[in-house]
Motif scaffolding. Sequence first.
Motif, mmCIF file in Angstrom:
data_model
loop_
_atom_site.group_PDB
_atom_site.id
_atom_site.type_symbol
_atom_site.label_atom_id
_atom_site.label_comp_id
_atom_site.label_asym_id
_atom_site.label_seq_id
_atom_site.Cartn_x
_atom_site.Cartn_y
_atom_site.Cartn_z
ATOM 1 N N ASP A 48 40.717 28.387 38.700
ATOM 2 C CA ASP A 48 40.142 27.691 39.852
ATOM 3 C C ASP A 48 40.616 28.342 41.149
ATOM 4 N N GLY A 49 40.728 29.668 41.128
ATOM 5 C CA GLY A 49 41.166 30.417 42.303
ATOM 6 C C GLY A 49 40.096 30.514 43.367
ATOM 7 N N ILE A 50 40.325 31.410 44.318
ATOM 8 C CA ILE A 50 39.414 31.481 45.471
ATOM 9 C C ILE A 50 38.061 32.090 45.119
ATOM 10 N N GLY A 51 37.992 32.789 43.981
ATOM 11 C CA GLY A 51 36.727 33.360 43.559
ATOM 12 C C GLY A 51 36.318 34.584 44.363
ATOM 13 N N MET A 52 35.134 35.108 44.041
ATOM 14 C CA MET A 52 34.623 36.311 44.713
ATOM 15 C C MET A 52 33.141 36.151 45.004
ATOM 16 N N ASP A 53 32.675 36.890 45.998
ATOM 17 C CA ASP A 53 31.234 37.011 46.215
ATOM 18 C C ASP A 53 30.829 38.431 45.841
ATOM 19 N N ILE A 54 29.588 38.774 46.065
ATOM 20 C CA ILE A 54 29.100 40.081 45.640
ATOM 21 C C ILE A 54 29.821 41.210 46.369
ATOM 22 N N THR A 55 30.219 40.984 47.622
ATOM 23 C CA THR A 55 30.952 42.013 48.376
ATOM 24 C C THR A 55 32.320 42.254 47.751
ATOM 25 N N ASP A 56 32.996 41.153 47.373
ATOM 26 C CA ASP A 56 34.301 41.289 46.711
ATOM 27 C C ASP A 56 34.172 42.040 45.392
ATOM 28 N N LEU A 57 33.136 41.691 44.630
ATOM 29 C CA LEU A 57 32.929 42.381 43.354
ATOM 30 C C LEU A 57 32.719 43.875 43.580
ATOM 31 N N LYS A 58 31.905 44.192 44.547
ATOM 32 C CA LYS A 58 31.559 45.589 44.796
ATOM 33 C C LYS A 58 32.740 46.383 45.352
ATOM 34 N N ASP A 59 33.449 45.796 46.325
ATOM 35 C CA ASP A 59 34.464 46.554 47.064
ATOM 36 C C ASP A 59 35.881 46.354 46.535
ATOM 37 N N LYS A 60 36.098 45.397 45.651
ATOM 38 C CA LYS A 60 37.444 45.149 45.131
ATOM 39 C C LYS A 60 37.483 45.262 43.609
ATOM 40 N N TRP A 61 36.744 44.378 42.929
ATOM 41 C CA TRP A 61 36.795 44.381 41.461
ATOM 42 C C TRP A 61 36.321 45.710 40.884
ATOM 43 N N MET A 62 35.269 46.278 41.471
ATOM 44 C CA MET A 62 34.657 47.488 40.932
ATOM 45 C C MET A 62 35.269 48.776 41.492
ATOM 46 N N VAL A 63 36.376 48.648 42.245
ATOM 47 C CA VAL A 63 37.018 49.836 42.810
ATOM 48 C C VAL A 63 38.376 50.035 42.144
ATOM 49 N N ILE A 64 38.579 51.206 41.544
ATOM 50 C CA ILE A 64 39.856 51.529 40.906
ATOM 51 C C ILE A 64 40.877 51.848 41.983
ATOM 52 N N GLY A 65 42.079 51.260 41.845
ATOM 53 C CA GLY A 65 43.137 51.537 42.808
ATOM 54 C C GLY A 65 42.842 50.983 44.177
ATOM 55 N N THR A 66 42.078 49.871 44.236
ATOM 56 C CA THR A 66 41.720 49.299 45.529
ATOM 57 C C THR A 66 42.956 48.943 46.345
ATOM 58 N N ALA A 67 42.869 49.132 47.639
ATOM 59 C CA ALA A 67 44.017 48.895 48.517
ATOM 60 C C ALA A 67 44.061 47.470 49.046
ATOM 61 N N SER A 68 43.136 46.602 48.640
ATOM 62 C CA SER A 68 43.041 45.262 49.228
ATOM 63 C C SER A 68 44.327 44.477 49.063
ATOM 64 N N LYS A 69 44.948 44.562 47.879
ATOM 65 C CA LYS A 69 46.177 43.803 47.657
ATOM 66 C C LYS A 69 47.375 44.467 48.309
ATOM 67 N N ARG A 70 47.278 45.756 48.553
ATOM 68 C CA ARG A 70 48.385 46.428 49.236
ATOM 69 C C ARG A 70 48.390 46.067 50.722
#
Length: 716
Positions: A74-96
């Motif tokens: 029941d977390g904050i979830g994602m929208d299509i932008t999050d999926l595209k730019d975070k989930w689908m990106v290897i080594g994404t810097a979002s959490k850094r």
Amino acid sequence: MPEQNKKKENKDSLYWRFDLSTFRLLGRELITDRITALFELVKNSYDANARNIHVTFLNVNPVGKDTKIIIKDDGIGMDITDLKDKWMVIGTASKRKNRLSPAPFNRKMVGKKGVGRFAVDKLGSKLLLQTKLAGSNELTSLETDWNKYDTLSKQYDLFEATQENERKFFTEIPNKYWKEPYLKTSQGTTLEITSIRDPWSKDDIDRAYKELAKLVSPLSKQQHEFNIFITSNDYPEYNETQVRNKAIKFATKTIDIKFDIEKKTQESLKFDDENLTIIKTPIKSFGPVKFKLYYFDQKAKDTFKKEYKGGNIDGIKIYRDGLIATPFAEYESQDIKKRDILGIDKRRYSGFFDKVSSSDLIGLLEITDAENSEIKDSTNRQDFQDNAEYRELKQFIIDQIVELEKYLKYHRKQETEKTKSNLKSAHGDLKAFTSLVRKIKKKAPEKLKKELGALEKQTKKVSIDINRGIKAYNELEKEKIQQENIFLSLMSLQDYALEIAHVVRTSLSRTIRLAEFFKKEFPNPEFNDLFATYAKDIYNEMTRLDSAVDFMLSYAQSNTDFKEINIKSLIEDLFNESYKKIFEQNKIKTIVEIEKPLIIVHNQKFFEDIIENLISNSIKALSGKKNKIIKCTGTFDDSKFILLFSDNGIGIPKEDRNRVFNIYFTRTAEQGGAGIGLYIVKTRIESMKGTVEVIDNELNPTGATFKIILPFADKN
């Protein structure tokens, strides 16, 4: 640099591209354990600010078309932008960049590399991700089929594309997504994993429960803000069962080590005369740490086992910002270091009884990303990156344990002296009491003398027994040898000779009878069918005799060449190297999950024979079966190593479960079984003070499971 050179450089530049096999390298080949994979996915829910995570196992034993593993939060979830730019990106810097999750939890984000999502492929090859951002009224779904990547990768390996541009790369494979209206009040992410690779037995889910219970530090406030629930329709005991960690409340002694960042001091343990004290030292190179150490004596361990069913006292865990850093076994290049990642247990081979082991301690060492930046997880989540800071951290932990051991040794000695003193005091008191009874008896009336005489006789007897006890106690102290290895213990020579003599005599007797028939009747066309049958029987008897001779020779060679053996490495090497081609030829799927390394000092061939005979037995039992599986799982329970060896072959009838270990008993004679393999397994395990039995099979619907228990730290 001239402009023309710049253009030439751009024209001749090369660019990195990712082959289709990248998903395997980042997923099932990098993450070597299913529990680690589960950890990675649940940790994503932690980063997503989830309060509740539901892990559901549906129809997981046996595996079929309707098998699923579902992880819902029941977390904050994602929208299509999050999926595209975070989930689908290897080594994404979002959490850094954004190191804290949103209110109300403000958790320190633990995922940095952006590869944890590939853990899905370790569990199953298909994923349906459904997610809804908080406040949105749209549900976004994404499908990923790793089979598609796998199939194309294999095709390219077999048939090279004629043109370079015909070959597709990892980043060019489409993954279908869609959006649909959904309740605005809901939020979170659901991972539905199908095409599950391996069956999950109850033992597997038990282990998942125990390990997930360690995910959040029991000392962290997040423990009550991050709830994990497990459900499995295969095992009724798991029905929205909340994962809890209650281990530390049973400890005998608790030690609390802190630091003062303003004064730049780190607390450390020091044994001083008869007490453990806290001293202050400069902060080490690895940074400041908090360290809670819980010691369990035998009484506390017994209480723990009773109250915390199925749980293990299993050493020291390192938590980063409240969440476990590396939950599983270590990797070390040298065998001597392959006991556990912190090197606690390998020390026990010098001064066995004076050293504590992982089964005596629960330790919670707290680090932070900000203050301990050089303590980094290895990519496969099995250890930390080896550097000077990590080595010093390990030494710091060992130093604290050494001081605790000094304290425990001192108090054991005090207890020993107190016991001896009490025995001597009791002996003196009894002598004085006997003397007093004797005096009273002389002056007592005649009618009491008989009773007083009996009392005098009894006190004398007790006094003599106590005196014997004192002498025996002293003798035991003199003869006490600190046993540091598990030594080979063969059957008595007499029993061994009788067993082999019986085997050889029985086999030779049968062979002689068959040979006499040949001598008397051959050639005679009338008996051609019998000749063929008897020839096969003689061949089988010779095979049995040959096996018996090999068995005798292996025993003769087994009490030399002792060395340190890493059981985890040995078993994995047998499966992944020695028998790899045989498994491939027979289309056998293997599952090897050894919880952590165990080093014993023994004859390596002796132990290899146990595993090789079990493998051979399973291969024969799987003949003619489809979807063949051999599974080997190793776990630890206090001072015991428990190995479950399973296959989904023809199985063993209940009435034969004890008889299968008898010499020459076989149900696989047509596949070449001589009936000696399981006899070797049993005798060799028993010679190591262990046990083996056939239990209910963990792979449904048919098959066999052997449960082996080997003691390795018997201190009682």
